[in-house]
Each structure stands twice: as C-alpha cells, then as structure tokens.
Design a protein around this motif. Structure first.
Motif, PDB file in Angstrom:
ATOM      1  N   GLU A  62       0.736  -1.135  -0.064  1.00 40.51           N
ATOM      2  CA  GLU A  62      -0.019   0.120  -0.011  1.00 40.51           C
ATOM      3  C   GLU A  62       0.966   1.172  -0.010  1.00 40.51           C
ATOM      4  O   GLU A  62       0.518   2.244  -0.710  1.00 40.51           O
ATOM      5  N   ASP A  73     -10.418  -5.178   3.921  1.00 33.28           N
ATOM      6  CA  ASP A  73      -9.847  -4.146   3.310  1.00 33.28           C
ATOM      7  C   ASP A  73     -10.291  -3.132   2.764  1.00 33.28           C
ATOM      8  O   ASP A  73     -11.393  -3.283   1.854  1.00 33.28           O
ATOM      9  N   ASP A 121      -7.505  -0.558  -2.429  1.00 38.40           N
ATOM     10  CA  ASP A 121      -7.439  -1.221  -3.513  1.00 38.40           C
ATOM     11  C   ASP A 121      -6.749  -0.689  -4.699  1.00 38.40           C
ATOM     12  O   ASP A 121      -6.623   0.648  -4.692  1.00 38.40           O
ATOM     13  N   GLY A 153      -7.006  -5.795 -10.485  1.00 35.65           N
ATOM     14  CA  GLY A 153      -6.425  -5.375  -9.026  1.00 35.65           C
ATOM     15  C   GLY A 153      -5.114  -6.183  -8.981  1.00 35.65           C
ATOM     16  O   GLY A 153      -5.132  -7.248  -9.109  1.00 35.65           O
ATOM     17  N   ARG A 175      -6.793  -8.417  -1.881  1.00 33.09           N
ATOM     18  CA  ARG A 175      -7.729  -7.803  -0.844  1.00 33.09           C
ATOM     19  C   ARG A 175      -8.112  -9.006   0.168  1.00 33.09           C
ATOM     20  O   ARG A 175      -8.322 -10.284  -0.328  1.00 33.09           O
ATOM     21  N   ASN A 184      -8.658 -10.642  -5.654  1.00 32.33           N
ATOM     22  CA  ASN A 184      -8.366  -9.622  -6.414  1.00 32.33           C
ATOM     23  C   ASN A 184      -9.393  -8.928  -7.073  1.00 32.33           C
ATOM     24  O   ASN A 184     -10.172  -9.807  -7.612  1.00 32.33           O
ATOM     25  N   SER A 185      -9.597  -7.502  -7.496  1.00 34.39           N
ATOM     26  CA  SER A 185     -10.800  -7.141  -8.017  1.00 34.39           C
ATOM     27  C   SER A 185     -10.487  -7.200  -9.645  1.00 34.39           C
ATOM     28  O   SER A 185      -9.375  -7.161 -10.274  1.00 34.39           O
TER      29      SER A 185
END
Length: 207
Positions: free
Chosen positions: A2, A159, A162, A186, A190, A195-196
């Motif tokens: 992050e 979380d 993202d 993503g 997360r 993952n997005s």
C-alpha cells in the motif's frame, strides 16, 4: 504494498500539477457508464475455488481532467464513484438438517476510484493505460440462499484500499463526446485472498 501505491499516487499528483502549470491545453469533463465486475479468489478447497465469484452489472460516474501533453499524448486523471455488484456462490456446506447446501448472495461494493490514464491518440481512436487506486466506502451483502437460515452477514474489518492497473480503448465521435471501454485488474490481494476485476463501458463529455 500500500505504501508503494501511495508513493506512486503522490508522484502522479505532483506530475499533474507540473503539467497543469505548463502551456498545455486542459479540459474538464464528466463521465458515466456501466461496469461488469467480479473478484478472483486465490483460495482453493479440494482443488476448487473456495468461493465462486460471478460477474454482475453495476455503474460508475464522476469527473475528469484531460491534459494535452503533445499532439499524440494526453494525461487524464479521474475521480469516480463506482458501485460494483458481485455474485457469490458457495457449494459444499455439509449440514444434514439443511434443505440445501448452497449459499448464494450478491455483494455490493461502493468505491471512490482514482484512475490516472496515459492516452495515445490515433486520430479519433485512442488507447490508454495507467494505475488505478480505489477506496471502499461501503459494502453490503444481500443473501439469497443460506443453508443456516437467516443470519446477518458481517463485512467488518475488510480491506478498504485497492490498487491495480487499468487499460482501455476509446473513440471520439465529436470533439467533446467519447465512447470508452476499459478493463481494471487489481494487483493488491484484498482480504488475503481476492483481487478485483472490472470492465467499464461508458461515455465521456468534455466542457
């Protein structure tokens, strides 16, 4: 991870301020459209995904600034309110007293998305790519089928940050109206497992 993305975002913000201070054309605009989103689960149970996440349709809307860097290149940061609807299916609950061992639900995530896209123009057509940062502001899960009956689903401690990479293509019908298709992947894992994923299709309008 992050901290790395925050550092990238800070660098991009400083770059945008520098570009804005130069003698380049700047346009402001709005955009809106539909998204088709899901999650990619890395957890497996007996060789199968632990949760089957399915693509569902949502929407996005927001504003943009378009900085002309040269005749061919543009930099476009955006601020978008995105609602992503994700189907969830879990098959494998073992409960002899339950009528069904299937859990199904729709998870709705509301995010503030911050894509920063570098565009290369080829006449009216363009291609684009760049990082995208997301901040989850609301999340809820509508349960459709639950083998354990009516139970409240807690989404606390999930979380809220993202980040990933976006890429797309677009076409300008007029000088102010553009059709844009974009894919987001993503890169941050997360909640330790997902993952997005999102496909966006919509219109942009420059003032």
């Amino acid at each position: 991870m992050e901290r790395v993305f925050v550092a990238i975002l800070t660098t991009l913000f400083c770059t945008i301020l520098n570009v804005k201070g130069q003698e380049n054309e700047t346009n402001w605009g709005i955009k809106a459209g539909a998204n088709h989103s899901s999650l990619w689960d890395r957890v497996e149970i007996n060789g199968r995904p632990g949760i089957d996440y399915q693509f569902n349709t949502g929407f996005y809307l927001g504003g943009l600034a378009n900085f002309s860097l040269s005749e061919k290149w543009e930099l476009q940061p955006e601020v978008l309110l995105s609602q992503r609807n994700i189907g969830i299916e879990i098959d494998g609950f073992i409960d002899p007293e339950a009528d069904s061992n299937l859990y199904t639900a729709t998870r709705t995530e509301t995010l503030i998305d911050l894509p920063v896209m570098l565009r290369f123009k080829m006449s009216r057509l363009f291609i684009e790519t760049g990082p995208q940062f997301g901040f989850l502001i609301n999340q809820k899960e509508e349960v459709k089928e639950n083998p354990y009956g009516d139970q409240e689903v807690s989404l606390d401690n999930y979380d809220t940050f993202d980040a990933g990479l976006a890429a797309g293509i677009g076409y300008s019908f007029f000088s102010k109206i553009t059709l844009n298709f974009r894919y987001f992947q993503g890169l941050i894992k997360r909640d330790e497992s997902v993952n997005s994923l999102a496909f966006n299709l919509g219109m942009e309008y420059l003032f």
